[in-house]
Design an enzyme around this catalytic site. Structure first.
Site, mmCIF file in Angstrom:
data_model
loop_
_atom_site.group_PDB
_atom_site.id
_atom_site.type_symbol
_atom_site.label_atom_id
_atom_site.label_comp_id
_atom_site.label_asym_id
_atom_site.label_seq_id
_atom_site.Cartn_x
_atom_site.Cartn_y
_atom_site.Cartn_z
ATOM 1 N N GLU A 80 -0.897 -7.521 -2.946
ATOM 2 C CA GLU A 80 -1.995 -7.171 -3.836
ATOM 3 C C GLU A 80 -1.529 -6.961 -5.270
ATOM 4 O O GLU A 80 -0.413 -6.491 -5.498
ATOM 5 C CB GLU A 80 -2.646 -5.863 -3.351
ATOM 6 C CG GLU A 80 -3.242 -5.992 -1.970
ATOM 7 C CD GLU A 80 -3.552 -4.660 -1.303
ATOM 8 O OE1 GLU A 80 -4.581 -4.583 -0.619
ATOM 9 O OE2 GLU A 80 -2.762 -3.712 -1.455
ATOM 10 N N LYS B 276 0.186 -3.073 -10.886
ATOM 11 C CA LYS B 276 1.184 -2.904 -9.819
ATOM 12 C C LYS B 276 1.090 -4.102 -8.885
ATOM 13 O O LYS B 276 -0.017 -4.581 -8.593
ATOM 14 C CB LYS B 276 0.928 -1.606 -9.038
ATOM 15 C CG LYS B 276 1.922 -1.385 -7.890
ATOM 16 C CD LYS B 276 1.841 0.026 -7.326
ATOM 17 C CE LYS B 276 0.795 0.179 -6.250
ATOM 18 N NZ LYS B 276 0.857 1.513 -5.602
ATOM 19 N N THR C 279 7.268 -0.904 5.047
ATOM 20 C CA THR C 279 5.882 -1.372 5.178
ATOM 21 C C THR C 279 5.304 -1.684 3.796
ATOM 22 O O THR C 279 4.624 -2.686 3.597
ATOM 23 C CB THR C 279 5.022 -0.287 5.864
ATOM 24 O OG1 THR C 279 5.534 -0.085 7.180
ATOM 25 C CG2 THR C 279 3.559 -0.682 5.947
ATOM 26 N N ASP D 228 -6.501 1.063 4.670
ATOM 27 C CA ASP D 228 -6.530 0.653 3.256
ATOM 28 C C ASP D 228 -6.593 -0.860 3.107
ATOM 29 O O ASP D 228 -6.118 -1.414 2.131
ATOM 30 C CB ASP D 228 -5.302 1.231 2.513
ATOM 31 C CG ASP D 228 -3.972 0.753 3.111
ATOM 32 O OD1 ASP D 228 -4.001 0.076 4.158
ATOM 33 O OD2 ASP D 228 -2.931 1.048 2.524
ATOM 34 N N SER E 100 -8.972 7.527 1.191
ATOM 35 C CA SER E 100 -8.030 7.033 0.187
ATOM 36 C C SER E 100 -7.601 5.597 0.479
ATOM 37 O O SER E 100 -7.239 5.269 1.609
ATOM 38 C CB SER E 100 -6.808 7.948 0.186
ATOM 39 O OG SER E 100 -5.705 7.317 -0.402
ATOM 40 N N VAL E 101 -7.648 4.743 -0.546
ATOM 41 C CA VAL E 101 -7.056 3.411 -0.406
ATOM 42 C C VAL E 101 -5.993 3.155 -1.470
ATOM 43 O O VAL E 101 -5.168 2.251 -1.329
ATOM 44 C CB VAL E 101 -8.133 2.285 -0.458
ATOM 45 C CG1 VAL E 101 -9.029 2.341 0.767
ATOM 46 C CG2 VAL E 101 -8.964 2.350 -1.725
#
Ligand code: NAD
Length: 347
Positions: free
Chosen positions: A64, A77, A92, A235, A300-301
């Site tokens: 991503e 990021k 991970t 997420d 939260s993601v």
């Protein structure tokens, strides 16, 4: 923002620099500093460019890009999520990121972000829990004892004031590792053999597992009145941790709804199911916890502004230190139009 140096060298914070920076500042003070920075940036939320992150999915994971800008500074990021990686001895989640000057587009910071992501995720979780968890919350269940887990525990201790963490992971070796790492933290650490045991007496339940499926880490009957849920691991599309019935009983707080509806626990709900944007709770335009019996869920993601805040923190923290290497990553000929000549002269 200062203009780039003549030679356009970009400060690069390596993994080694980041570890030295954290050990120099102290992990808890650094997460507090990042938390303050995230809170300040959430207060100016409308000012930022916002977009759901750009995701490239495969059967085994996702890669991503997470961009944002406040008009003066741009940041992004690069991050991956590959739940099967640990069996091959790989992380991970790995990440790196960059800040640049909106005025001329030149990068001003390039940094490792695998470690920094753990700090900013924990700082964001703790910021949400400080506002949403029941008053006087002291006990947290930590389900999923992998790379993020110690950071989550120590941020909750430093920012929310928890005194006890109850650990559970399907892999007892992960729990043993986490318990060992938290030994000197001052937290009471209880290692458990089931999620049911871990949640006993917990005011905050953090789920931080990695599995690319609709997993059920918590079933409906496991979540009692008044609890705050901090759901970190769901997420990604097709990757969730909570039984849908829990979502129907909870008041749900999210970072950026457009992204969370794709990636978060709420992908299991109708697209118009009401959620509250967490930044609005901070600014006072939306309500947070209103009664002791309410179940609050921070779905939260991870959002780009949190990474931007963390990178800005690092940009300022390395000033006057040697925790970076000036990196020759921008071609910068003396005559800006003579890029060719610069290459030819280098022969
Ligand atoms: P990790 O692979 O290091 O740890 C995950 C742990 O979960 C492993 O120890 C594994 O054994 C355990 N686990 C898997 N299934 C389980 C189950 N059913 N019950 C209990 N434990 C189980 O991963 P990590 O770096 O700690 O990340 C954890 C999760 O958090 C990942 O899914 C990652 O994508 C997500 N994450 C989210 C954010 C965010 O901002 N929301 C940021 C970073 C990571």
């Amino acid at each position: 923002m200062t203009s780039p140096s003549h030679k356009a060298l970009v400060p690069f914070v390596s993994v080694d620099h980041m570890m030295r920076l954290i050990n120099h500042i102290g992990l808890a003070p650094m997460m507090l500093g990042i938390c303050d920075r995230i809170e300040a940036d959430f207060h100016r939320w409308p000012l930022f460019d916002k977009t759901p992150r750009v995701a490239s999915h495969s059967d085994v994971g996702v890669i991503e890009l997470m961009p944002t800008s406040d008009g003066d500074v741009y940041g992004f990021k690069y991050v991956n999520g590959h739940p099967g990686n640990t069996k091959d001895g790989l992380q991970t989640v790995t990440a790196f990121g960059l800040l640049s000057d909106v005025a001329n587009g030149y990068p001003v910071l390039f940094s490792e972000m695998t470690i920094l992501t753990a700090l900013r995720t924990a700082a964001t979780s703790a910021l949400a829990a400080r506002v949403l968890a029941p008053k006087g919350a002291t006990v947290m269940a930590m389900i999923g004892n992998g790379a993020q887990s110690e950071f989550q525990s120590i941020a909750m201790q430093a920012i929310v004031g928890i005194t006890e963490v109850r650990l559970y992971d399907v892999d007892p070796a992960a729990t043993a590792k986490c318990a060992r790492n938290l030994q000197a933290s001052g937290l009471k650490v209880v290692s458990c053999t089931s999620a049911e045991e871990a949640i006993l007496g917990a005011h905050i339940i953090t789920t931080c597992t990695a599995d690319k499926q609709y997993a059920t880490i918590l079933t409906d009957n496991m979540v009692g009145a008044g609890v705050h849920l901090n759901a970190i691991g769901g997420d990604c599309p097709g990757k969730t941790e909570l039984a849908p019935a829990i979502l129907h009983r909870a008041d749900i707080f999210v970072e950026y709804p457009e992204q969370t509806r794709i990636e978060g626990e709420i992908q299991q709900l109708d697209a118009d199911h009401p959620v509250t944007e967490f930044w609005e709770v901070l600014t006072g335009t939306a309500k947070g916890r209103t009664d002791a019996k309410q179940i609050t869920l921070f779905d939260s993601v991870g959002f780009a502004i949190e990474d931007f805040s963390a990178l800005c923190y690092v940009r300022d923290a390395i000033k006057g230190t040697d925790f970076f290497t000036p990196l020759d990553m921008l071609a910068d000929p003396d005559d800006p139009r003579d890029l060719f000549g610069m290459v030819a002269r280098a022969k």
